[in-house]
Design an enzyme around this catalytic site. Structure first.
Site, PDB file in Angstrom:
ATOM      1  N   ASP A 104       0.845  -1.192   0.000  1.00 50.05           N
ATOM      2  CA  ASP A 104       0.000   0.000   0.000  1.00 50.05           C
ATOM      3  C   ASP A 104       0.889   1.254   0.000  1.00 50.05           C
ATOM      4  O   ASP A 104       1.772   1.378  -0.843  1.00 50.05           O
ATOM      5  CB  ASP A 104      -0.951  -0.068   1.206  1.00 50.05           C
ATOM      6  CG  ASP A 104      -1.942   1.063   1.294  1.00 50.05           C
ATOM      7  OD1 ASP A 104      -2.832   1.137   0.428  1.00 50.05           O
ATOM      8  OD2 ASP A 104      -1.834   1.885   2.232  1.00 50.05           O
ATOM      9  N   ARG A 105       0.713   2.182   0.942  1.00 53.38           N
ATOM     10  CA  ARG A 105       1.548   3.391   0.959  1.00 53.38           C
ATOM     11  C   ARG A 105       3.018   3.049   1.169  1.00 53.38           C
ATOM     12  O   ARG A 105       3.906   3.736   0.667  1.00 53.38           O
ATOM     13  CB  ARG A 105       1.084   4.358   2.052  1.00 53.38           C
ATOM     14  CG  ARG A 105      -0.353   4.809   1.967  1.00 53.38           C
ATOM     15  CD  ARG A 105      -0.750   5.405   0.648  1.00 53.38           C
ATOM     16  NE  ARG A 105      -0.072   6.669   0.358  1.00 53.38           N
ATOM     17  CZ  ARG A 105      -0.358   7.435  -0.693  1.00 53.38           C
ATOM     18  NH1 ARG A 105      -1.271   7.054  -1.567  1.00 53.38           N
ATOM     19  NH2 ARG A 105       0.296   8.568  -0.889  1.00 53.38           N
ATOM     20  N   HIS A 266      -7.532  -6.429   1.076  1.00 60.62           N
ATOM     21  CA  HIS A 266      -6.434  -5.473   0.916  1.00 60.62           C
ATOM     22  C   HIS A 266      -5.315  -5.691   1.918  1.00 60.62           C
ATOM     23  O   HIS A 266      -4.136  -5.642   1.557  1.00 60.62           O
ATOM     24  CB  HIS A 266      -6.971  -4.050   1.040  1.00 60.62           C
ATOM     25  CG  HIS A 266      -5.912  -2.998   0.937  1.00 60.62           C
ATOM     26  ND1 HIS A 266      -5.128  -2.827  -0.186  1.00 60.62           N
ATOM     27  CD2 HIS A 266      -5.483  -2.062   1.836  1.00 60.62           C
ATOM     28  CE1 HIS A 266      -4.276  -1.840   0.011  1.00 60.62           C
ATOM     29  NE2 HIS A 266      -4.469  -1.361   1.226  1.00 60.62           N
TER      30      HIS A 266
END
Length: 286
Positions: A104-105, A266
């Site tokens: 993700d980030r 996710h």
């Protein structure tokens, strides 16, 4: 949680990072996403520590690591600045070259780290992401609808007000899905106003200086120099947004990009830790 790992706060030139590290073998740096902390890896890291020396920090701005003073100081929240933290951290621990995985980030910091410091990265695994510039340039109604938070989080003040009014309802998460200690660490992060601002700074930098860094690298033909492997979640929205993730990433790499999906939502480190650890081990051990 994290049996036989050491937990400490390490003072670095530009930031203080809370870090867990343990295991034996070649070094492997794991970078978490939003709104998690390093504890998201609590099921994956022990599995990998049988083969690697695993390092799991809270990124600058996140968790209990230090925060940029100004949440609108895009350089201080940039992936380039966080990449410098990672290089300093690994050198502090005695590693000049290491394997790297980001989710993700954290994947954007991992990408920038490999682009800016190619001689330091052995292999790179990118989890649930496309380059920031690719996401923005391919933005259509579907992306703007599903990833609206990218643009909301970049605004001044209002995101903090909305999140901090009811952080648990905003972010979700549960003890059942995350485990008690991981959930409590996450809860402490999302309820802390300075941490929320620090996390939002990551998005604000994304639409400003991070995009410009990607644009510059592409304009001069700069590419990743290490082997790259993608892992994406079957039950997340990346497969809906992009037909071929490998095709998107291939122009950014000197090597043939590999990749595969994982049966997960996710937050794959929490949803499918054994499958994720297996994929990372297979790629990093080749």
């Amino acid at each position: 949680m994290f049996d036989n790992f050491k937990l400490e706060v390490i003072e670095l030139p530009e930031a203080n990072l809370r870090v867990r590290h343990g295991g034996y073998g070649p070094p492997l740096l794991l970078l978490h996403g939003h709104p998690r902390t390093h504890t998201t890896w609590h099921l994956v890291a022990p599995l990998l520590s049988q083969h690697f020396t695993v390092v799991c920090p809270d990124l600058r701005g996140f968790g209990q690591s230090s925060k940029p003073i100004d949440p609108y100081d895009y350089e201080a929240s940039s992936k380039r600045a966080k990449a410098r933290d990672c290089i300093a951290l690994m050198r502090y621990l005695g590693f000049d070259r290491f394997n790297l995985a980001g989710h993700d980030r954290g994947s954007y910091t991992a990408f920038r780290l490999a682009m800016d410091h190619p001689i330091n990265i052995m292999k790179l695994a990118l989890l649930d992401c496309v380059p920031i510039i690719e996401a923005l340039e391919r933005c259509r109604v579907q992306f703007a609808t599903k990833w609206w938070h990218w643009f909301f989080y970049a605004q001044h003040n209002k995101p903090e007000q909305a999140i901090l009014a009811d952080p648990i309802s905003w972010y979700g998460g549960s003890i059942e899905a995350m485990g008690v200690e991981n959930y409590m660490d996450f809860l402490n992060a999302i309820k802390d106003s300075e941490t929320v601002k620090g996390m939002l700074g990551d998005y604000r930098a994304g639409l400003q200086v991070d995009y410009k860094h990607d644009l510059h690298d592409r304009s001069i033909g700069k590419k990743l120099q290490c082997p790259v492997h993608l892992i994406w979640s079957e039950r997340d929205d990346l497969p809906e947004l992009y037909d071929n993730l490998i095709q998107i990433w291939q122009p950014w790499s000197e090597h043939i990009v590999t990749g595969s999906s994982i049966d997960s939502g996710h937050h794959m480190a929490e949803d499918s830790p054994m499958e994720l650890a297996e994929q990372l081990l297979t790629f990093m051990s080749k």
